[in-house]
Design an enzyme around this catalytic site. Sequence first.
Site, mmCIF file in Angstrom:
data_model
loop_
_atom_site.group_PDB
_atom_site.id
_atom_site.type_symbol
_atom_site.label_atom_id
_atom_site.label_comp_id
_atom_site.label_asym_id
_atom_site.label_seq_id
_atom_site.Cartn_x
_atom_site.Cartn_y
_atom_site.Cartn_z
ATOM 1 N N ARG A 226 17.664 162.451 35.208
ATOM 2 C CA ARG A 226 18.237 163.771 35.401
ATOM 3 C C ARG A 226 17.612 164.451 36.755
ATOM 4 N NH1 ARG A 226 21.748 162.976 32.303
ATOM 5 N NH2 ARG A 226 22.112 163.608 29.930
ATOM 6 N N HIS A 274 27.197 162.701 39.468
ATOM 7 C CA HIS A 274 26.860 162.498 37.849
ATOM 8 C C HIS A 274 27.623 161.668 37.271
ATOM 9 C CE1 HIS A 274 24.312 164.463 34.256
ATOM 10 N NE2 HIS A 274 24.643 163.167 34.052
#
Length: 311
Positions: A226, A274
């Site tokens: 993350r 992502h």
Amino acid sequence: MAILFTSKDDDPDAWRAALAAELPDEEFRVWPDETGDPADMEFALAWGPKRGVLARFPNLRAIFSLGAGVEHLFRDPDLPAGVPIVRLVDPGLTLRMTEYVVHWVLHFHRGFHAYAAMERRREWGRLPVPPPPERRRVGILGLGALGRDAAETLAALGFDVSGWSRSPKHLDGVRCFTGADAFHAFLSELDIAVCLLPLTEETRGILDRRALAALPRGACLINAGRGPQVVEKDLLNALDTGHLDAATLDVFEIEPLCDDHPFWTHPRVIVTPHIASQTSPSTAAPEIAANIQRVRAGEAPFPIAERLRGY
Ligand code: NAP
Ligand code: GLV
């Protein structure tokens, strides 16, 4: 009873079809338009729900994350207490992450980032032959469903692999480090560091100036965990001073990455949007359906994320 679907990033029709193939008799309702009576909702499939939405359904028996991460659920202060939060572990998700990690490890191992820079300069040349994989030290931060598979696959390819986790692990061919006290010792032995940690109170900002300095000079970083785990200005500094050679980043402090973010144009940074491992309903729906059947049979779904530890 019905299944609630709430996500702004996932295609409800693809999920409706994939779940119908597993559980043909279930009613599938998409929030907010198809919600109907909140008391009907028995299960929720969610990615980044709006604050308070899940609290409106009094009969939920489990909330399934549409991805491996669950911080998007735990950040809702109104998340209903007592309802199990179930992480997504699915063979397709794991395979795609391992493919991503292997791709970028090989990229850095073979010096393709340096050849890409030479190409931009129209420079024809040869760099020294890379060492064999057994002399390339790759470390995986996080040895969970994803980290473990990546570590074992890299070890099978012959790399010198180590891993770091919160609790002790024993993996064939992988040197395992445990806990905060071992973190910098673990980092200090790596040529390539791969972050596959969940975002929690403990991992936010974990790759800061001190951690990056603990990596040997010339190391490369791959972050598919993350974004907020990396202190972006500290990473930029480590790259600009030449302490780190290069980074591949799939996740960012703020997503989407803004137009003028320095990562887009940084010569030592590769940006991916992502996509390291996107959830596919075709492989995830059978896992969720199996968990729904477990709950109906009076068993616990798994794996349940622990609220206190945040993953
Ligand atoms: P997981 O099975 O829960 O594994 C998490 C691992 O991190 C575990 O080994 C855990 O240690 C370790 N860990 C957690 N907190 C730690 C700490 N403070 N110190 C040391 N180790 C710690 O999760 P997963 O399924 O592998 O997924 C990991 C993460 O990958 C997700 O949470 C998500 O953020 C990210 N992800 C990204 C993408 C993408 O496309 N970029 C896709 C999927 C997932 P223990 O084993 O001791 O518990
Ligand atoms: C994606 O980021 C996931 O958590 O599955």
